[in-house]
Design a protein around this motif. Structure first.
Motif: not given
Length: 366
Positions: A146-166
């Motif tokens: 049900i909460l999958m949009p939260i994880f989609w948003a995390i993936a979209t926000w991070c993209r390939d930016n390592q700083t955002r990933g950390w």
């Protein structure tokens, strides 16, 4: 580096889901084994074995989020949230509803905590995961769907930016640490052990595995390199944390109570993450070499959830026919025989029900 998914569709998530299902069935059998009150030595051995396979729920969540991120964020599906829920309804919610009904109507004695006595209590047992010993997991896992949009948003926000990933990793670790402290202080042998027990199936308890599963695919280039290069470090962490969780369990003495080995403590979280990394390393080794076995892993992983739903039914049928007598006569042989039979019947029923249903749908379409 080769793409992490082979032509047959197998990925790390498939390995994690299949390993989790295979291990969780053993948890069911070990619980039955303790009910015949074996010797203290065998009880301790059962406790160690139970701890060894106590990675199932985290591995399943990690695997689900990994595969979902691969197929919906970067894959070819491009599903809307509505379409995703529609697919999940057929694949996850409907089997959950059917199997929960089976347990509540035909095996009401396997209910946990309380038993239903009227319609409101029936509905409450239906949705809170107390319909059978293993259904708490369904209540927890479906929250992630049900909460999958939260994880989609995390993936979209991070993209390939390592700083955002950390940043996401750091925040997730802090949230998890606070939650574990809260649970250990207030619930696990705490003042609210009885009335707050439902917190163990709140999605926050497994949030770290969902986020890490999402990031594992999002940063797959770095993740794959890390686990293949430093697998030996994860092996050392696995050994050390396994010793740690066993010391914690035996500190409670005998009789061994499996409730004294919860997921919600730092030692178990470290152990679970180490086990997930080792399974992922094995998966990548086989996938990158295109071993034929990966096709079977992908096939069986697709039925892992449905096999998991049915495993307690088969274990109970075996237990009440000859399993209990066998377990009393020889606990070790009983565990092996009942476990193998339960695993085979669980997956056979998952494949069989799917085959029958597909043929019924073909007949109706004509």
């Amino acid at each position: 580096m080769k793409e992490e998914c082979t032509h047959n569709g197998a990925d790390i998530g498939d390995y994690l889901k299949l390993c989790a299902c295979t291990a969780v069935i053993l948890q069911t059998i070990l619980g039955l084994a303790l009910s015949v009150h074996p010797s203290n030595g065998i009880q301790v051995g059962i406790g160690y074995l139970y701890n060894f396979v106590k990675f199932t729920a985290p591995a399943f969540i990690f695997g689900i989020l990994y595969t979902t991120t691969r197929t919906t964020v970067h894959g070819s599906e491009h599903l809307s949230y509505k379409q995703y829920l529609k697919n999940s309804w057929h694949n996850l919610f409907v089997p959950t509803i059917w199997w929960t009904s089976v347990y509540l109507f035909f095996l009401p004695y396997v209910q946990q905590v309380n038993h239903y006595h009227d319609l409101p209590s029936f509905i409450w047992q239906f949705i809170n995961g107390n319909g059978a010993p293993h259904l708490w997991y369904n209540t927890m896992m479906l929250q992630f769907i049900i909460l999958m949009p939260i994880f989609w948003a995390i993936a979209t926000w991070c993209r390939d930016n390592q700083t955002r990933g950390w940043i996401i990793i750091g925040l997730t670790v802090i949230i998890t640490a606070c939650w574990l402290w809260f649970y250990d202080t207030n619930v696990f042998h705490g003042t609210h052990e009885k009335d707050w027990y439902l917190f163990d199936r709140l999605f926050l308890s497994f949030f770290i595995y969902g986020v890490f599963g999402t990031l594992a695919w999002q940063y797959r280039k770095y993740f794959n390199q890390m686990i293949q290069k430093f697998w030996w470090i994860f092996l050392l962490v696995f050994v050390g944390s396994f010793w740690w969780i066993n010391q914690e369990l035996i500190s409670f003495g005998t009789p061994v109570l499996l409730t004294n080995a919860p997921y919600y403590k730092p030692s178990m979280t470290i152990y679970d993450l180490a086990m997930i990394m080792l399974i992922a390393a094995i998966a990548l080794y086989q996938i990158n070499r295109q071993i034929k076995f990966t096709a079977r892993v992908h096939q069986f992983a697709g039925f892992a959830y449905k096999a998991y739903l049915s495993n307690v039914l088969w274990a109970q049928l075996i237990w009440h026919t000859f399993g209990q007598s066998l377990m009393k006569a020889n606990t070790i042989i009983g565990i092996i025989v009942i476990y193998i039979l339960t695993w085979c019947l669980a997956f056979a029923s998952a494949f069989g029900i799917h085959f029958v249903w597909q043929n019924i749908k073909k007949m109706l379409s004509k």
